[in-house]
Design a protein around this motif. Sequence first.
Motif, PDB file in Angstrom:
ATOM      1  N   ALA A  24      12.036 106.630   7.465  1.00  0.00           N
ATOM      2  CA  ALA A  24      11.569 106.969   6.477  1.00  0.00           C
ATOM      3  C   ALA A  24      10.135 107.539   6.965  1.00  0.00           C
ATOM      4  O   ALA A  24       9.454 108.342   5.928  1.00  0.00           O
ATOM      5  CB  ALA A  24      11.039 105.286   6.002  1.00  0.00           C
ATOM      6  N   THR A  25       9.148 107.228   8.283  1.00  0.00           N
ATOM      7  CA  THR A  25       7.676 107.957   8.273  1.00  0.00           C
ATOM      8  C   THR A  25       8.276 109.414   8.037  1.00  0.00           C
ATOM      9  O   THR A  25       7.244 110.263   7.838  1.00  0.00           O
ATOM     10  CB  THR A  25       7.352 107.514   9.253  1.00  0.00           C
ATOM     11  N   GLU A  26       9.512 109.813   9.012  1.00  0.00           N
ATOM     12  CA  GLU A  26       9.706 111.239   9.071  1.00  0.00           C
ATOM     13  C   GLU A  26      10.196 111.878   7.591  1.00  0.00           C
ATOM     14  O   GLU A  26       8.930 113.279   7.845  1.00  0.00           O
ATOM     15  CB  GLU A  26      10.773 111.752  10.041  1.00  0.00           C
ATOM     16  N   VAL A  27      10.497 110.775   6.964  1.00  0.00           N
ATOM     17  CA  VAL A  27      10.557 111.947   5.257  1.00  0.00           C
ATOM     18  C   VAL A  27       9.039 111.922   4.974  1.00  0.00           C
ATOM     19  O   VAL A  27       8.774 112.671   4.088  1.00  0.00           O
ATOM     20  CB  VAL A  27      11.399 110.855   5.251  1.00  0.00           C
ATOM     21  N   ALA A  28       8.267 111.035   5.083  1.00  0.00           N
ATOM     22  CA  ALA A  28       7.418 110.842   4.134  1.00  0.00           C
ATOM     23  C   ALA A  28       6.416 111.664   4.421  1.00  0.00           C
ATOM     24  O   ALA A  28       5.950 112.111   3.841  1.00  0.00           O
ATOM     25  CB  ALA A  28       6.467 109.405   4.195  1.00  0.00           C
ATOM     26  N   LEU A  29       5.956 112.001   6.181  1.00  0.00           N
ATOM     27  CA  LEU A  29       5.377 113.227   6.663  1.00  0.00           C
ATOM     28  C   LEU A  29       5.975 114.568   6.471  1.00  0.00           C
ATOM     29  O   LEU A  29       4.881 114.665   5.496  1.00  0.00           O
ATOM     30  CB  LEU A  29       5.037 113.107   8.720  1.00  0.00           C
ATOM     31  N   LEU A  30       7.113 114.656   5.403  1.00  0.00           N
ATOM     32  CA  LEU A  30       7.662 115.825   6.100  1.00  0.00           C
ATOM     33  C   LEU A  30       7.968 116.106   4.192  1.00  0.00           C
ATOM     34  O   LEU A  30       7.177 117.402   4.009  1.00  0.00           O
ATOM     35  CB  LEU A  30       8.976 115.879   6.334  1.00  0.00           C
ATOM     36  N   ILE A  31       7.414 115.960   3.492  1.00  0.00           N
ATOM     37  CA  ILE A  31       8.046 115.467   2.506  1.00  0.00           C
ATOM     38  C   ILE A  31       6.017 115.389   2.174  1.00  0.00           C
ATOM     39  O   ILE A  31       6.079 116.546   0.736  1.00  0.00           O
ATOM     40  CB  ILE A  31       8.784 114.634   1.458  1.00  0.00           C
ATOM     41  N   THR A  32       5.572 114.811   2.747  1.00  0.00           N
ATOM     42  CA  THR A  32       3.896 115.250   2.024  1.00  0.00           C
ATOM     43  C   THR A  32       3.148 116.711   2.001  1.00  0.00           C
ATOM     44  O   THR A  32       2.548 116.469   1.097  1.00  0.00           O
ATOM     45  CB  THR A  32       3.047 113.830   2.747  1.00  0.00           C
ATOM     46  N   ALA A  33       3.530 116.807   3.754  1.00  0.00           N
ATOM     47  CA  ALA A  33       2.839 118.727   4.429  1.00  0.00           C
ATOM     48  C   ALA A  33       4.558 119.442   3.452  1.00  0.00           C
ATOM     49  O   ALA A  33       4.095 120.613   3.735  1.00  0.00           O
ATOM     50  CB  ALA A  33       4.006 117.882   5.037  1.00  0.00           C
ATOM     51  N   GLY A  34       4.972 118.975   2.544  1.00  0.00           N
ATOM     52  CA  GLY A  34       5.933 120.292   1.862  1.00  0.00           C
ATOM     53  C   GLY A  34       6.557 120.472   2.574  1.00  0.00           C
ATOM     54  O   GLY A  34       7.021 121.749   1.947  1.00  0.00           O
ATOM     55  N   GLU A  35       7.123 119.944   3.816  1.00  0.00           N
ATOM     56  CA  GLU A  35       8.773 120.927   4.447  1.00  0.00           C
ATOM     57  C   GLU A  35      10.553 120.306   3.822  1.00  0.00           C
ATOM     58  O   GLU A  35      10.646 118.963   2.553  1.00  0.00           O
ATOM     59  CB  GLU A  35       8.680 120.201   5.598  1.00  0.00           C
ATOM     60  N   ARG A  36      11.251 121.114   4.052  1.00  0.00           N
ATOM     61  CA  ARG A  36      12.236 120.313   2.987  1.00  0.00           C
ATOM     62  C   ARG A  36      12.993 119.812   4.187  1.00  0.00           C
ATOM     63  O   ARG A  36      14.013 120.144   3.484  1.00  0.00           O
ATOM     64  CB  ARG A  36      12.429 121.568   2.396  1.00  0.00           C
TER      65      ARG A  36
END
Length: 348
Positions: free
Chosen positions: A311-323
Amino acid sequence: MTTQRPHADVPGMKLPAPRTPDPAGAPGLRWGLLGAGWIASQMAFSLSGTRQQVVAVGSRDAARARAFVEEHAPGARPHGSYSSLVADPEVDVVYIASPHSEHLEHALLAIAAGKHVLVEKPMTPTADEARQVVAAAREAGVFCMEALWTRFLPHIDVLRQVLEAGLLGEVSTVLADHCVPLWPDGPERLASPDLAGGAILDLGIYPLSFASLALGGLTAATGLGTLTGRGVDRRVAFVAQGPTGAVASLATDMSVSSPTTASVNGTWARLELETMFYMPTTMHLVGTDGVVLDTMVGDPIEQHRGLRHEATEVALLITAGERESPLMPLDESVRTLEVMDGLLSSLR
């Protein structure tokens, strides 16, 4: 070919520190749980104490959704349908926690609603269905990842660093097994062909994904096994090969228990992962002479609370604009399912 060297001659034969981000420090997202079963309850529990917030839970049964919220996610909104859940404007990301036979339908539903998605493993029962999910997510421009939580655990990050640094020398073989007695007296979803039952999709995905990581991908696989009377795989032993020619020997069985350990074996040293290798566990760096050079001790009470790392990976990447995630690429999820498709086809 890398020549064998004594461990005393190899500099820095120590395990590096994990680089795993602190879940408590990740930017918070608002999560909707699609499904109100056991794995959804474990995710809700794992997110407590982080900045992630479960704001909605969906089930086909409104009473079940309300009961889940009361027990596992106080304050979240219960939804009596999946379409209502994905339409909730307060939900940033949907965790697909339904049986994997329904992942295609539910992932596409969430993606069509413009939601980011974390899809419980396996992403879908077949590679063709996974390609549909991946294509839809890429077309919609939303984040998508398979929830193979092992990839985001601290000891697996250490394994990844060891492989990147070449600390083991030339990796030659990988061994892993995962057998749990869940049949014939376990859940119907494992016994039923209509629910994409069987050992390899539910259990065997862990050793197969581990081999894919350790080998640098999968180029070929073959195996032997046995089907149940209803036509799903009861047990499978299989071998896989990576692009360098290194091989993995793997096994899964849903009728017995096994050590559920793993090792990555190189010409200079090996990594040994203790029981429940796919969960937070203890890992040893061992020289070719059998001497333990270093040990990373796992947290015995962590277990499924480790879901918070994905979930941390998801949160960090979504916040950074990654898909998508570089640690669990969508194309690798599809490739792993292609291998499982081939193994299951040969059994049937």
